[in-house]
Design a protein around this motif. Structure first.
Motif, PDB file in Angstrom:
ATOM      1  N   CYS A   1       0.860  -1.186   0.000  1.00  0.00           N
ATOM      2  CA  CYS A   1       0.000   0.000   0.000  1.00  0.00           C
ATOM      3  C   CYS A   1       0.895   1.234   0.000  1.00  0.00           C
ATOM      4  O   CYS A   1       1.634   1.470   0.954  1.00  0.00           O
ATOM      5  CB  CYS A   1      -0.907  -0.011   1.233  1.00  0.00           C
ATOM      6  SG  CYS A   1      -1.990   1.428   1.321  1.00  0.00           S
ATOM      7  N   ILE A   2       0.835   1.992  -1.095  1.00  0.00           N
ATOM      8  CA  ILE A   2       1.677   3.194  -1.194  1.00  0.00           C
ATOM      9  C   ILE A   2       0.897   4.472  -0.896  1.00  0.00           C
ATOM     10  O   ILE A   2       1.473   5.547  -0.832  1.00  0.00           O
ATOM     11  CB  ILE A   2       2.359   3.319  -2.559  1.00  0.00           C
ATOM     12  CG1 ILE A   2       1.323   3.511  -3.675  1.00  0.00           C
ATOM     13  CG2 ILE A   2       3.257   2.124  -2.820  1.00  0.00           C
ATOM     14  CD1 ILE A   2       1.808   4.322  -4.825  1.00  0.00           C
ATOM     15  N   GLY A   3      -0.434   4.340  -0.730  1.00  0.00           N
ATOM     16  CA  GLY A   3      -1.213   5.534  -0.451  1.00  0.00           C
ATOM     17  C   GLY A   3      -2.699   5.218  -0.395  1.00  0.00           C
ATOM     18  O   GLY A   3      -3.115   4.077  -0.549  1.00  0.00           O
ATOM     19  N   PHE A   4      -3.458   6.277  -0.168  1.00  0.00           N
ATOM     20  CA  PHE A   4      -4.912   6.120  -0.098  1.00  0.00           C
ATOM     21  C   PHE A   4      -5.592   7.359  -0.634  1.00  0.00           C
ATOM     22  O   PHE A   4      -5.003   8.444  -0.706  1.00  0.00           O
ATOM     23  CB  PHE A   4      -5.366   5.849   1.335  1.00  0.00           C
ATOM     24  CG  PHE A   4      -5.215   7.024   2.260  1.00  0.00           C
ATOM     25  CD1 PHE A   4      -6.259   7.919   2.443  1.00  0.00           C
ATOM     26  CD2 PHE A   4      -4.034   7.245   2.937  1.00  0.00           C
ATOM     27  CE1 PHE A   4      -6.131   9.007   3.295  1.00  0.00           C
ATOM     28  CE2 PHE A   4      -3.894   8.321   3.797  1.00  0.00           C
ATOM     29  CZ  PHE A   4      -4.944   9.206   3.967  1.00  0.00           C
ATOM     30  N   TYR A   5      -6.848   7.167  -1.022  1.00  0.00           N
ATOM     31  CA  TYR A   5      -7.725   8.248  -1.461  1.00  0.00           C
ATOM     32  C   TYR A   5      -9.037   8.144  -0.689  1.00  0.00           C
ATOM     33  O   TYR A   5      -9.497   7.044  -0.388  1.00  0.00           O
ATOM     34  CB  TYR A   5      -8.079   8.119  -2.950  1.00  0.00           C
ATOM     35  CG  TYR A   5      -6.929   8.035  -3.915  1.00  0.00           C
ATOM     36  CD1 TYR A   5      -5.896   8.962  -3.909  1.00  0.00           C
ATOM     37  CD2 TYR A   5      -6.898   7.040  -4.889  1.00  0.00           C
ATOM     38  CE1 TYR A   5      -4.862   8.889  -4.827  1.00  0.00           C
ATOM     39  CE2 TYR A   5      -5.876   6.953  -5.819  1.00  0.00           C
ATOM     40  CZ  TYR A   5      -4.858   7.885  -5.782  1.00  0.00           C
ATOM     41  OH  TYR A   5      -3.843   7.801  -6.704  1.00  0.00           O
ATOM     42  N   SER A   6      -9.631   9.281  -0.402  1.00  0.00           N
ATOM     43  CA  SER A   6     -11.030   9.290   0.016  1.00  0.00           C
ATOM     44  C   SER A   6     -11.783  10.080  -1.044  1.00  0.00           C
ATOM     45  O   SER A   6     -11.301  11.115  -1.518  1.00  0.00           O
ATOM     46  CB  SER A   6     -11.211   9.885   1.412  1.00  0.00           C
ATOM     47  OG  SER A   6     -10.886  11.242   1.424  1.00  0.00           O
TER      48      SER A   6
END
Length: 147
Positions: free
Chosen positions: A54-59
């Motif tokens: 997991c390199i990042g996230f979005y909402s």
């Protein structure tokens, strides 16, 4: 790959720690944000997986006339030129999966690095506002992009 956030990724993201002054964005600094990430993220939190990590996230939240976004890049990926592609991937995902064409985000006013990136990608500053978070009050800048 962008997909619905798993509990495993949520728990990993909850432990991320950024270098000052970006430690402001550590999830552990705001109980409400942390609780939402771990237990109430619903269908609007997404993980970004590359090479099985997991390199990042979005909402992504659909509102009446726009989409409100939030994003976070893994701490060891920040400041190394990954932000533009990370943001462009989000914008591409939104244009393919959502009908609304106005995207809104809020960024802490001290975060000139992110503000510069957002402006480079076509976002415009709309207004400044003060919001309670992380146990105090902070100035934010609301920005928008019409795609």
């Amino acid at each position: 790959m962008i997909q619905k956030m798993s509990q495993k990724s949520a728990e990993e993201i909850a432990k991320w720690h950024y270098k000052e002054p970006y430690d402001f964005y550590d999830m552990s600094n705001d109980e409400e944000d942390l609780h939402e990430l771990l237990y109430e993220r619903g269908d609007h939190y997404f993980e970004v997986i590359e090479n099985h990590i997991c390199i990042g996230f979005y909402s992504i939240m659909e509102e009446d006339d726009h989409i409100e976004i939030g994003l976070g890049l893994r701490p060891d990926f920040t400041g190394k030129g990954h932000g533009k592609k990370f943001l462009e991937d989000l914008l591409d995902y939104i244009s393919l999966n959502y009908e609304k064409k106005k995207i809104v985000l809020s960024v802490a006013s001290f975060n000139s690095r992110a503000i510069h990136l957002y402006e480079k990608c076509g976002f415009n500053r709309i207004r400044s506002f003060v919001q309670a978070t992380n146990g105090s009050f902070y100035e934010f800048i609301e920005m928008e992009l019409c795609i």
